[in-house]
Design a protein around this motif. Sequence first.
Motif, short mmCIF file in Angstrom:
data_model
loop_
_atom_site.label_atom_id
_atom_site.label_comp_id
_atom_site.label_asym_id
_atom_site.label_seq_id
_atom_site.Cartn_x
_atom_site.Cartn_y
_atom_site.Cartn_z
N ALA A 123 0.82 -1.22 0.00
CA ALA A 123 0.00 0.00 0.00
C ALA A 123 0.85 1.26 0.00
CB ALA A 123 -0.92 0.01 1.22
N GLY A 124 2.17 1.11 0.17
CA GLY A 124 3.05 2.28 0.19
C GLY A 124 2.99 3.05 1.50
N ILE A 125 2.72 2.33 2.59
CA ILE A 125 2.59 2.96 3.91
C ILE A 125 3.74 2.47 4.78
CG2 ILE A 125 1.14 3.22 5.96
CD1 ILE A 125 -1.26 2.56 4.13
N SER A 126 4.46 3.39 5.39
CA SER A 126 5.55 3.00 6.29
C SER A 126 4.99 2.75 7.68
CB SER A 126 6.61 4.11 6.35
OG SER A 126 6.10 5.23 7.03
N GLU A 127 5.81 2.09 8.50
CA GLU A 127 5.41 1.85 9.89
C GLU A 127 5.19 3.17 10.63
OE1 GLU A 127 4.66 -0.84 11.64
OE2 GLU A 127 5.08 -2.31 10.08
N ALA A 128 6.01 4.16 10.33
CA ALA A 128 5.87 5.47 10.98
C ALA A 128 4.55 6.14 10.59
CB ALA A 128 7.05 6.37 10.62
N GLN A 129 4.20 6.02 9.31
CA GLN A 129 2.93 6.60 8.86
C GLN A 129 1.75 5.88 9.50
OE1 GLN A 129 3.73 6.03 4.69
NE2 GLN A 129 3.87 8.26 4.35
N ARG A 130 1.86 4.57 9.62
CA ARG A 130 0.79 3.82 10.27
C ARG A 130 0.65 4.24 11.73
NH1 ARG A 130 0.04 -2.66 10.78
NH2 ARG A 130 2.22 -2.62 11.35
N TYR A 131 1.77 4.33 12.42
CA TYR A 131 1.73 4.74 13.83
C TYR A 131 1.12 6.13 13.98
CZ TYR A 131 3.18 6.01 18.52
OH TYR A 131 3.17 6.44 19.82
N GLU A 132 1.50 7.03 13.08
CA GLU A 132 0.97 8.40 13.12
C GLU A 132 -0.55 8.39 12.94
OE1 GLU A 132 1.30 12.49 10.51
OE2 GLU A 132 2.96 11.07 10.45
N GLU A 133 -1.04 7.61 11.99
CA GLU A 133 -2.48 7.54 11.73
C GLU A 133 -3.21 6.88 12.90
OE1 GLU A 133 -5.98 8.27 9.79
OE2 GLU A 133 -4.00 8.98 9.24
N LEU A 134 -2.65 5.84 13.45
CA LEU A 134 -3.29 5.13 14.56
C LEU A 134 -3.28 5.95 15.84
CD1 LEU A 134 -2.03 1.49 13.95
CD2 LEU A 134 -4.26 2.48 13.37
#
Length: 71
Positions: A54-65
């Motif tokens: 999906a082109g999502i990094s772990e950092a981006q996921r953490y930020e969204e969550l």
Amino acid sequence: MERTLSSDLFYDNTATNAQASLPLRVLANLMLWQRRIASRHQLARLDSRLLADAGISEAQRYEELSKPFWR
């Protein structure tokens, strides 16, 4: 004889429309918040391979969550 409309008619109509739209706005916000919660739950369940697809990094996921449901 000339017919005119009272300004009271326009005021009452506007007030009624504003009152009627308030429950719709509340419902729309509740539905938006529900979609955000559901999509964030799905995002939390993705493994690293699916995140990469999906082109999502772990950092981006953490930020969204980390965001509250209203943002």
